[in-house]
Each structure stands twice: as C-alpha cells, then as structure tokens.
Design a protein around this motif. Structure first.
Motif, short mmCIF file in Angstrom:
data_model
loop_
_atom_site.label_atom_id
_atom_site.label_comp_id
_atom_site.label_asym_id
_atom_site.label_seq_id
_atom_site.Cartn_x
_atom_site.Cartn_y
_atom_site.Cartn_z
N LEU A 118 -22.11 14.49 -13.36
CA LEU A 118 -23.02 13.77 -14.21
C LEU A 118 -23.00 14.79 -15.55
O LEU A 118 -23.29 16.16 -15.37
N GLY A 119 -22.41 14.38 -16.78
CA GLY A 119 -22.57 15.36 -18.03
C GLY A 119 -22.29 14.96 -19.13
O GLY A 119 -21.90 13.64 -19.26
N SER A 120 -22.10 15.68 -20.24
CA SER A 120 -21.60 15.34 -21.76
C SER A 120 -20.31 14.92 -21.53
O SER A 120 -19.23 15.81 -21.34
N ARG A 136 -19.38 4.06 -9.42
CA ARG A 136 -20.69 3.82 -10.01
C ARG A 136 -21.65 4.83 -9.31
O ARG A 136 -21.54 5.16 -8.20
N TYR A 137 -22.77 5.26 -10.12
CA TYR A 137 -23.97 6.01 -9.88
C TYR A 137 -25.08 5.49 -10.43
O TYR A 137 -25.17 5.76 -11.63
N PRO A 138 -25.75 4.98 -9.88
CA PRO A 138 -26.98 4.10 -10.61
C PRO A 138 -27.93 5.11 -11.15
O PRO A 138 -28.25 6.17 -10.41
N GLY A 139 -28.67 5.09 -12.22
CA GLY A 139 -29.70 5.73 -12.76
C GLY A 139 -29.39 6.20 -14.15
O GLY A 139 -29.90 5.71 -15.16
N PRO A 142 -24.46 4.92 -17.75
CA PRO A 142 -23.01 5.20 -17.03
C PRO A 142 -21.90 5.81 -17.68
O PRO A 142 -21.18 6.67 -17.09
N GLU A 143 -22.07 6.31 -19.06
CA GLU A 143 -21.00 6.95 -19.71
C GLU A 143 -21.10 8.72 -19.32
O GLU A 143 -20.05 9.16 -19.38
N TYR A 144 -22.31 8.86 -18.74
CA TYR A 144 -22.28 10.36 -18.49
C TYR A 144 -21.94 10.60 -17.02
O TYR A 144 -21.74 11.76 -16.53
N PHE A 145 -21.75 9.56 -16.24
CA PHE A 145 -21.07 9.59 -15.00
C PHE A 145 -19.41 9.67 -15.21
O PHE A 145 -19.03 8.47 -15.48
N GLU A 158 -19.71 3.00 -5.02
CA GLU A 158 -21.24 3.48 -5.49
C GLU A 158 -20.69 5.06 -4.71
O GLU A 158 -20.42 5.10 -3.69
N VAL A 159 -21.19 6.06 -5.68
CA VAL A 159 -20.89 7.44 -5.31
C VAL A 159 -22.15 8.18 -4.46
O VAL A 159 -23.23 7.63 -4.99
#
Length: 168
Positions: A118-120, A136-139, A142-145, A158-159
């Motif tokens: 998760l990052g820029s 996918r990682y919910p929360g 999406p573009e940051y995952f 899902e991860v």
C-alpha cells in the motif's frame, strides 16, 4: 547516497528500528502512528519474513520490513513490502530506494513469486509496482494497492496480511 551498507536485522537492532520507524512516520499525514508497533508485532509473531537495515558506518539510518501475505487463489510465496523507514533528516538521499531495491533482489533470489504494498503509485512505479484489479485489498483507494510479479503469473483474489496488520 554514498557510504550506505544494507544488511539483515540482527539481535539488538530492535530498539533502534522502533525509534527510527516512529520518527519516520510521525509527521506523515497518511500514517496512524502505529508503524513501529506493527514492525514489533510482526517480529514478535514470527511474521517478519525479511527485515533489512541501512547503515552509514555510524548508525542505522533506514529500515524495511517484508511479511508473508495470503492470496485468495492460494498462490504461495507472496510478500508485503512495508513499512520503509528513514530518519526524517535523511529523506530524499536514496536510502529508502536502496532498501527497496535490495529487498526486491533478496526476495527474488529466495524464490518469492511477488510483492504487494500500500503506497503512493507515483513513488512505487519506479520500482515496477502497479495496480492490478485482479489482486484486491478492501479499504483504501484501489490505486494505492500495488503489486510486483517476480516469477510466474499474476494471481487473483483478495490479499490477506499477517495478523499484526489488524492488531499491532
């Protein structure tokens, strides 16, 4: 960046890594301020798969953590990158980039299939990371995952992160 060496974390580094991580994220608007506790919990739980420090000859100046993740389709050998920490006064000197590149190379040499984070997107694109909708990682947005495939095909699903990410 010159005079920096990167090595695996050793016993006795824990307190410095804790202070470094706390300082590195203290003023970050996206941080909840618990990254240092996350690293401690990953280590305590045995989920810190790779922990590297950067030294300048005098002290530890940076740290990066990698932990295993589970992919919904069962694909093995995937890892999470993060957090990456550098003392605030040493930002923009290439220490974080060196840690990331060294960590990617170490995982690749060890047979890892891929890395998520998760990052820029703007920052991590330079290392080959990109958003792939089939992982996918919910929360968060999406573009940051993002992910980086090291070998094989891109998995799907899902991860799931180590328990410490839910309760550092």
């Amino acid at each position: 960046m010159s005079g920096i060496t990167i090595r695996p974390e050793r016993p006795g580094d824990e307190a410095t890594i804790h202070r470094l991580t706390e300082a590195a994220f203290r003023d970050m608007h996206f941080s909840e301020g618990d990254e240092q506790h996350l690293v401690d919990a990953l280590r305590r739980d045995g989920d810190l798969a790779l922990s590297l420090v950067a030294e300048d000859g005098l002290r530890i100046v940076g740290h990066i953590a990698f932990s295993r993740v589970a992919i919904g389709d069962g694909t093995p050998d995937w890892y999470d990158l993060g957090p990456v920490s550098v003392w605030p006064e040493l930002h923009k000197q290439g220490i974080g980039s060196a840690l990331i590149l060294h960590g990617i190379a170490t995982l690749r040499a060890g047979g890892a299939a891929g890395i998520v984070l998760l990052g820029s997107p703007d920052y991590y694109r330079r290392f080959g990371f990109r958003h792939e909708p089939q992982l996918r990682y919910p929360g968060p947005p999406p573009e940051y995952f993002q992910c980086l495939v090291l070998r094989g095909n891109l998995p799907e699903g899902e991860v799931t992160y180590a328990p410490a990410f839910r309760n550092p």
